[in-house]
Design a protein around this motif. Structure first.
Motif, PDB file in Angstrom:
ATOM      1  N   PRO A  96      27.891  23.135  27.725  1.00 22.15           N
ATOM      2  CA  PRO A  96      27.329  24.338  28.335  1.00 22.15           C
ATOM      3  C   PRO A  96      27.868  24.622  29.732  1.00 22.15           C
ATOM      4  CG  PRO A  96      25.602  23.039  27.296  1.00 22.15           C
ATOM      5  CD  PRO A  96      26.838  22.199  27.300  1.00 22.15           C
ATOM      6  N   ALA A  97      28.138  23.558  30.497  1.00 23.58           N
ATOM      7  CA  ALA A  97      28.665  23.764  31.854  1.00 23.58           C
ATOM      8  C   ALA A  97      30.050  24.410  31.800  1.00 23.58           C
ATOM      9  CB  ALA A  97      28.731  22.432  32.599  1.00 23.58           C
ATOM     10  N   LEU A  98      30.881  23.973  30.871  1.00 20.17           N
ATOM     11  CA  LEU A  98      32.196  24.585  30.721  1.00 20.17           C
ATOM     12  C   LEU A  98      32.055  26.034  30.272  1.00 20.17           C
ATOM     13  CD1 LEU A  98      35.287  24.464  30.624  1.00 20.17           C
ATOM     14  CD2 LEU A  98      35.107  23.526  28.299  1.00 20.17           C
ATOM     15  N   ASP A  99      31.134  26.301  29.354  1.00 15.71           N
ATOM     16  CA  ASP A  99      30.919  27.682  28.906  1.00 15.71           C
ATOM     17  C   ASP A  99      30.517  28.579  30.074  1.00 15.71           C
ATOM     18  OD1 ASP A  99      31.555  27.057  26.324  1.00 15.71           O
ATOM     19  OD2 ASP A  99      29.482  26.939  25.611  1.00 15.71           O
ATOM     20  N   ARG A 100      29.619  28.077  30.937  1.00 25.24           N
ATOM     21  CA  ARG A 100      29.205  28.875  32.102  1.00 25.24           C
ATOM     22  C   ARG A 100      30.380  29.111  33.038  1.00 25.24           C
ATOM     23  NH1 ARG A 100      24.629  25.487  31.608  1.00 25.24           N
ATOM     24  NH2 ARG A 100      25.422  24.085  33.238  1.00 25.24           N
ATOM     25  N   GLU A 101      31.177  28.068  33.234  1.00 27.03           N
ATOM     26  CA  GLU A 101      32.354  28.202  34.100  1.00 27.03           C
ATOM     27  C   GLU A 101      33.327  29.247  33.552  1.00 27.03           C
ATOM     28  OE1 GLU A 101      36.307  25.558  35.008  1.00 27.03           O
ATOM     29  OE2 GLU A 101      34.400  24.489  34.823  1.00 27.03           O
ATOM     30  N   LEU A 102      33.526  29.220  32.248  1.00 31.61           N
ATOM     31  CA  LEU A 102      34.449  30.167  31.632  1.00 31.61           C
ATOM     32  C   LEU A 102      33.907  31.593  31.691  1.00 31.61           C
ATOM     33  CD1 LEU A 102      35.528  28.026  28.559  1.00 31.61           C
ATOM     34  CD2 LEU A 102      36.955  28.648  30.522  1.00 31.61           C
ATOM     35  N   ARG A 103      32.619  31.749  31.410  1.00 33.24           N
ATOM     36  CA  ARG A 103      32.047  33.100  31.466  1.00 33.24           C
ATOM     37  C   ARG A 103      32.139  33.680  32.872  1.00 33.24           C
ATOM     38  NH1 ARG A 103      28.414  31.045  27.575  1.00 33.24           N
ATOM     39  NH2 ARG A 103      26.959  30.337  29.191  1.00 33.24           N
ATOM     40  N   ALA A 104      32.033  32.818  33.857  1.00 31.18           N
ATOM     41  CA  ALA A 104      32.114  33.288  35.247  1.00 31.18           C
ATOM     42  C   ALA A 104      33.493  33.822  35.588  1.00 31.18           C
ATOM     43  CB  ALA A 104      31.743  32.153  36.206  1.00 31.18           C
ATOM     44  N   THR A 105      34.501  33.494  34.788  1.00 32.91           N
ATOM     45  CA  THR A 105      35.854  33.985  35.083  1.00 32.91           C
ATOM     46  C   THR A 105      36.063  35.435  34.668  1.00 32.91           C
ATOM     47  OG1 THR A 105      36.824  33.279  32.959  1.00 32.91           O
ATOM     48  CG2 THR A 105      36.784  31.654  34.756  1.00 32.91           C
ATOM     49  N   TYR A 106      35.179  35.974  33.817  1.00 30.97           N
ATOM     50  CA  TYR A 106      35.412  37.336  33.328  1.00 30.97           C
ATOM     51  C   TYR A 106      34.167  38.218  33.283  1.00 30.97           C
ATOM     52  CZ  TYR A 106      33.468  35.529  28.935  1.00 30.97           C
ATOM     53  OH  TYR A 106      32.650  34.961  27.994  1.00 30.97           O
ATOM     54  N   ASP A 107      32.987  37.642  33.473  1.00 30.27           N
ATOM     55  CA  ASP A 107      31.756  38.407  33.313  1.00 30.27           C
ATOM     56  C   ASP A 107      31.651  39.486  34.395  1.00 30.27           C
ATOM     57  OD1 ASP A 107      29.474  38.961  31.916  1.00 30.27           O
ATOM     58  OD2 ASP A 107      28.206  37.624  33.097  1.00 30.27           O
ATOM     59  N   GLY A 108      31.211  40.677  34.000  1.00 33.57           N
ATOM     60  CA  GLY A 108      31.055  41.767  34.953  1.00 33.57           C
ATOM     61  C   GLY A 108      32.355  42.493  35.219  1.00 33.57           C
ATOM     62  N   ASP A 109      32.324  43.357  36.239  1.00 33.41           N
ATOM     63  CA  ASP A 109      33.475  44.211  36.542  1.00 33.41           C
ATOM     64  C   ASP A 109      34.336  43.686  37.687  1.00 33.41           C
ATOM     65  OD1 ASP A 109      32.704  46.021  34.576  1.00 33.41           O
ATOM     66  OD2 ASP A 109      31.354  47.064  35.945  1.00 33.41           O
ATOM     67  N   LYS A 110      33.985  42.552  38.246  1.00 33.26           N
ATOM     68  CA  LYS A 110      34.738  42.029  39.376  1.00 33.26           C
ATOM     69  C   LYS A 110      36.176  41.689  38.967  1.00 33.26           C
ATOM     70  CE  LYS A 110      34.785  38.198  42.701  1.00 33.26           C
ATOM     71  NZ  LYS A 110      34.107  36.945  43.127  1.00 33.26           N
ATOM     72  N   ILE A 111      37.125  42.093  39.819  1.00 30.74           N
ATOM     73  CA  ILE A 111      38.536  41.757  39.581  1.00 30.74           C
ATOM     74  C   ILE A 111      38.800  40.367  40.146  1.00 30.74           C
ATOM     75  CG2 ILE A 111      40.909  42.343  40.198  1.00 30.74           C
ATOM     76  CD1 ILE A 111      40.041  45.277  40.217  1.00 30.74           C
ATOM     77  N   ARG A 112      39.278  39.481  39.283  1.00 27.30           N
ATOM     78  CA  ARG A 112      39.528  38.103  39.703  1.00 27.30           C
ATOM     79  C   ARG A 112      41.016  37.751  39.688  1.00 27.30           C
ATOM     80  NH1 ARG A 112      35.059  38.719  36.636  1.00 27.30           N
ATOM     81  NH2 ARG A 112      33.104  37.755  37.298  1.00 27.30           N
ATOM     82  N   HIS A 113      41.713  38.209  38.664  1.00 24.78           N
ATOM     83  CA  HIS A 113      43.142  37.893  38.584  1.00 24.78           C
ATOM     84  C   HIS A 113      43.943  39.065  39.136  1.00 24.78           C
ATOM     85  CE1 HIS A 113      46.710  35.803  37.080  1.00 24.78           C
ATOM     86  NE2 HIS A 113      47.176  37.003  36.785  1.00 24.78           N
ATOM     87  N   THR A 114      44.808  38.773  40.081  1.00 21.85           N
ATOM     88  CA  THR A 114      45.624  39.820  40.698  1.00 21.85           C
ATOM     89  C   THR A 114      47.102  39.544  40.471  1.00 21.85           C
ATOM     90  OG1 THR A 114      45.659  38.638  42.817  1.00 21.85           O
ATOM     91  CG2 THR A 114      43.885  40.255  42.476  1.00 21.85           C
ATOM     92  N   ARG A 115      47.896  40.601  40.596  1.00 22.52           N
ATOM     93  CA  ARG A 115      49.344  40.489  40.419  1.00 22.52           C
ATOM     94  C   ARG A 115      50.048  40.949  41.688  1.00 22.52           C
ATOM     95  NH1 ARG A 115      50.343  39.444  35.092  1.00 22.52           N
ATOM     96  NH2 ARG A 115      48.456  39.653  33.825  1.00 22.52           N
ATOM     97  N   SER A 116      51.191  40.358  41.936  1.00 19.30           N
ATOM     98  CA  SER A 116      51.892  40.613  43.191  1.00 19.30           C
ATOM     99  C   SER A 116      52.522  41.996  43.197  1.00 19.30           C
ATOM    100  CB  SER A 116      52.978  39.563  43.423  1.00 19.30           C
ATOM    101  OG  SER A 116      52.403  38.288  43.603  1.00 19.30           O
ATOM    102  N   VAL A 117      52.392  42.665  44.350  1.00 16.78           N
ATOM    103  CA  VAL A 117      53.138  43.889  44.611  1.00 16.78           C
ATOM    104  C   VAL A 117      53.944  43.675  45.888  1.00 16.78           C
ATOM    105  CG1 VAL A 117      51.509  45.432  43.465  1.00 16.78           C
ATOM    106  CG2 VAL A 117      51.194  44.907  45.888  1.00 16.78           C
ATOM    107  N   ASP A 118      55.124  44.242  45.915  1.00 15.55           N
ATOM    108  CA  ASP A 118      55.979  44.127  47.093  1.00 15.55           C
ATOM    109  C   ASP A 118      55.791  45.363  47.961  1.00 15.55           C
ATOM    110  OD1 ASP A 118      56.945  41.736  46.101  1.00 15.55           O
ATOM    111  OD2 ASP A 118      58.624  42.700  45.061  1.00 15.55           O
TER     112      ASP A 118
END
Length: 865
Positions: A418-440
């Protein structure tokens, strides 16, 4: 040895997405691209899937985040669905999808009819196993090929070398790197169709490979202990071979799992994202030992996460070569997770064992008694107590476990964290942007002029924004590169992070921070809007049929010329699998053609000699090479041709090329399910006839014949071989059951060839026994236990112009061959009707007969309203 490419490029991480949650899980954990299905023509119809109406919004979301979106169009298209498939393709193209993943040859032709530049990715369902398959995909307009999972690293190297030597721009190569392994070659599995009318080529796989089977050798059951899941491979985990795949120039690393949870998508995506990023930075911990920071905490954590998220046992599949002992452990066919240890004692509603992996209260476990087909005991751990000597006692909630069914010696697996499941859900749950890509970023300006900011996302999108306030000479705090990086790098809340920064400012200048912040926000918004715009592919107006295509125009001429030479008399063509069956068939009057598919092509010479000795110049013998050809197996094709048969039954792209100058007819493995596919093979590859797909029921067969019965078409009804009697070839596998369970060997080098010494069947839970055969490439085919017949429909097919009817045998005796052929001859001559033959066949066949896929419940064909 794996040879490096000249300039290895970073491959994309391609993640599965069955719904919106899975899309967010993939995007926020670093996927470069996602693939997903819509409500039609989708090989995972059990997934939630999106609709065509969802597509524009989905593509806008993905493109804003710098992620590509590929639509699965990876099923066969039936004759009555051509117009619908054309509209479906047009919808995908107009919505700005980045590519369609396509199985059906006819669908490829439809897409190219609509658009000359929309990317086609040849699906793994096309069964591409060699350079010839890649060439065929190129001819169909594909820009990328998804190789069969059965290809090894050595195969991939050979395919890439052949591409470089071809003189053509190489097609991109995609491989599956993680997830469930189909035991059968994708696009060649007819098991669900044979057993229940649920075609895997139509997205309806029933996963019969995950069920238990017994091994029957020479009519006796083989004692395999607790190994009963004989066709259920371990799950694929290719993380250890990432360095080799990169050096081989693989362009896309595909994760299986459109039926899996968003937690699975998040976990597998982030593990492979991190591993690939480290590899591309040339970190020793990844590059050494083929990816193995295996002793590091990072690798241990990754292995734990991969096993915990979903695992039937992990392995590298076929990447490192054929190893039949390792591919299928056969103990279970369902998720297990992380192995915890072997139960030492059971007492006082607790179990004691020596843990080999971490466990904590709240984790879910299952007790493995070696009988996973029976309900297993399991539940959540309530208490974990360390004991002297390194043992641990586990306690559970009262009544959660029936301890009367738990024994010492049973294996314990952790199935949920369950702890891993919570950790994983926290990576994508909601509308918050977490993963970004580089722009020059690039800035220009001088005192008295605006500051110009240019952002480039490295994917072809470039925007410019000018400040509303002019730059001024700096008195104390000029816009140094450090200050610019600090201010322009404040991209929180956007999908970007600041990559390279180039300052082209002239002299020491300054700009109010508020204006610099506004400039950054405005440029980022403009970049996002530009990325969100749908891709503009060329769409031809008025494309509506075969006449638009030069290839199909040539096919039409071919068809018109062919009409004058097609025979009017219907014929029975026996398909025979040994010399004794051939001898029997040669005694049946009116048989003028035989097809031979022997396990050993060396016997074709003798077969051809026996036919020649008949002294009948009009009698023809055709022979078939093995269904799959991989790099280095050209010797099998040479051995087949050395028989000097009248013609060859071609079954894959290698056969089309190797027998290009010979007479040839297409087998069912070409998956000819519609008239456009049939036209392509007849016109472009010079086939005399093609075999109608085994996925077609009687209504669809009739539609195929009707669609082929007009002057505008390259075909005529007699252009098809139609199989009216057979034992359906269900699983066709690289996995060798003979080697795995009747030897200790890894492959044909050390297995002792039990396939040549024993008669083997697989017995399922109902007691049905399915014949197992091996071919010259050591590939196994499981055949249905019952024959199926289309006898009741022959009159209808004859009335529509069909003339060539295959009657196939597997291990029938010579007497059964003669009797069966005699009855079908009577049927074609009108001496008995189909219903009478159906009743007689039920008596003749010890195991009975079925009407098979011809009588399958009519599949829904949606037409335009």
């Amino acid at each position: 040895m794996v040879q490096p490419t000249d300039t290895p490029r970073r491959p994309e991480i391609l993640a599965p997405a069955g719904d919106w949650e899975c899309v967010r899980a993939a995007v926020e954990n670093g996927a470069d691209a996602v693939y997903f299905g819509l409500e039609r023509f989708n090989a995972r119809m059990r997934a939630k899937n999106f609709t065509q109406a969802d597509l524009p919004a989905l593509m806008e979301f993905l493109h804003k985040r710098g992620v590509r979106g590929y639509v699965t169009f990876n099923t066969l298209v039936f004759p009555g669905e051509i117009d619908e498939a054309r509209d479906y393709a047009r919808t995908i193209i107009a919505a700005g999808a980045d590519a369609a993943i396509v199985q059906d040859v006819g669908a490829c032709k439809l897409i190219r009819e609509i658009s000359p530049d929309f990317p086609i990715h040849a699906s793994t369902q096309m069964t591409v196993t060699s350079a010839a398959g890649v060439t065929l995909a190129r001819e169909l307009g594909a820009s990328l090929v998804v190789l069969a999972r059965e290809n090894t690293l050595a195969d991939i190297e050979a395919i890439q070398a052949a591409q470089r030597a071809s003189g053509h721009a190489p097609l991109s190569i995609e491989v599956f790197v993680h997830g469930a392994l189909c035991v059968a070659y994708s696009g060649q599995c007819l098991t669900s169709e044979a057993l229940g009318g649920r075609s895997a080529n139509r997205g309806e796989c029933a996963q019969a490979c995950r069920l238990p089977y017994e091994l029957i050798c020479d009519d006796r059951k083989v004692d395999l202990g607790d190994r009963r899941y004989l066709l259920s491979p371990r799950d694929l985990a290719g993380i250890d071979v990432l360095p080799e795949l990169v050096r081989l120039g693989v362009a896309s690393l595909k994760i299986e799992g459109r039926l899996k949870s968003p937690e699975y998508v998040a976990s597998i995506t982030r593990v492979y994202r991190a591993a690939l990023d480290k590899l591309m930075k040339n970190e020793k911990c990844i590059m050494e030992n083929g990816g193995g920071d295996s002793q590091s905490g990072t690798a241990s954590r990754s292995k734990y996460e991969l096993e915990m998220t979903f695992s039937r046992g992990l392995g590298t599949g076929w990447f490192r070569g054929i190893d039949n002992q390792n591919l299928v452990h056969a103990r279970f066919g369902t998720k297990r997770g992380v192995f915890l240890g072997e139960v030492a004692r059971v007492q006082n509603e607790s179990v004691t064992l020596r843990l080999v992996a971490p466990l904590k209260p709240g984790d879910g476990v299952v007790f493995d008694a070696g009988t996973p087909e029976i309900r297993e005991e399991g539940g959540r751990v309530y208490q974990v107590d360390a004991r002297p000597g390194g043992e641990t006692t586990l306690r559970f909630g009262h009544g959660d476990i029936n301890f009367g069914r738990v024994r010492s010696g049973q294996l314990l697996w952790k199935t949920n964290d369950p702890a891993l499941d919570r950790e994983l859900r926290a990576t994508y749950d909601g509308d918050k942007i977490r993963h970004t890509r580089s722009v020059d970023a690039e800035v220009h300006g001088r005192a008295g002029a605006p500051l110009t900011l240019i952002l480039n996302d490295r994917a072809g999108h470039v925007v410019r924004e000018d400040s509303a306030v002019a730059l001024a000479p700096a008195q104390t705090q000029p816009l140094t590169e450090a200050r610019l990086r600090d201010q322009l790098g404040r991209l929180g809340g956007t999908p970007y992070n600041l990559g390279k920064l180039a300052s082209r400012l002239e002299g020491d200048v300054m700009l109010p921070m508020s204006e610099l912040n506004r400039l950054r926000r405005a440029a980022a918004e403009k970049l996002t809007a530009l990325r969100a715009a749908p891709k503009r592919w060329t769409i031809r107006s008025g494309s509506s049929g075969t006449g638009d295509s030069p290839v199909l125009h040539n096919a039409t001429n071919h068809g018109r010329a062919a009409r004058a030479t097609q025979p009017d008399a219907p014929e029975i063509i026996p398909v025979l699998r040994n010399l004794s069956q051939l001898e029997a068939a040669l005694t049946v009057p009116d048989i003028a053609t035989v097809y031979c598919e022997f396990e050993n092509p060396k016997h074709y010479r003798e077969a051809v000699a026996r036919v020649r000795n008949l002294g009948k110049p009009d009698f023809e013998i055709w022979v078939a090479p093995p269904r799959i050809t991989k790099p280095g197996e050209e010797w099998i094709l040479a051995q087949t041709r050395s028989a000097n048969a009248d013609g060859y039954i071609v079954r894959n792209a290698d056969h089309l090329r190797y027998f290009a100058d010979d007479r040839k007819r297409g087998d069912f493995s070409l998956n000819v399910a519609n008239q456009i596919t049939a036209e392509y093979f007849l016109a472009h590859h010079g086939l005399e006839r093609v075999t109608a797909s085994y996925d077609l029921n009687i209504a669809q067969l009739e539609a195929l014949l009707l669609a082929s019965n007009n002057d505008a078409c390259a075909l005529m009804p007699a252009s098809y071989d139609i199989t009216i009697h057979q034992r359906m070839p269900m699983f066709h596998m690289e996995h060798c059951v003979f080697c795995s369970f009747l030897s200790d060997g890894r492959d044909y080098h050390d297995c002792g060839r039990p396939c040549e010494k024993h008669r083997v069947r697989l017995r399922d839970r109902t007691g049905a026994e399915f014949p197992l055969k091996a071919d010259a490439g050591c590939r196994n085919t499981v055949f249905n236990n019952r024959a199926q017949t289309g006898a009741e429909y022959v009159a209808r097919l004859l009335a529509l112009g069909a003339r060539h009817f295959r009657v196939e045998f597997v291990d029938e005796t010579p007497g059964e061959v003669v009797q069966t052929l005699a009855r079908y001859r009577q049927l074609l001559r009108g001496e008995i009707d189909g219903a009478a033959l159906w009743r007689e066949l039920k008596l003749l066949n010890q195991l009975g007969v079925t009407r098979g896929q011809m009588e399958a419940a009519p599949r829904i064909i949606r037409r335009k309203s």
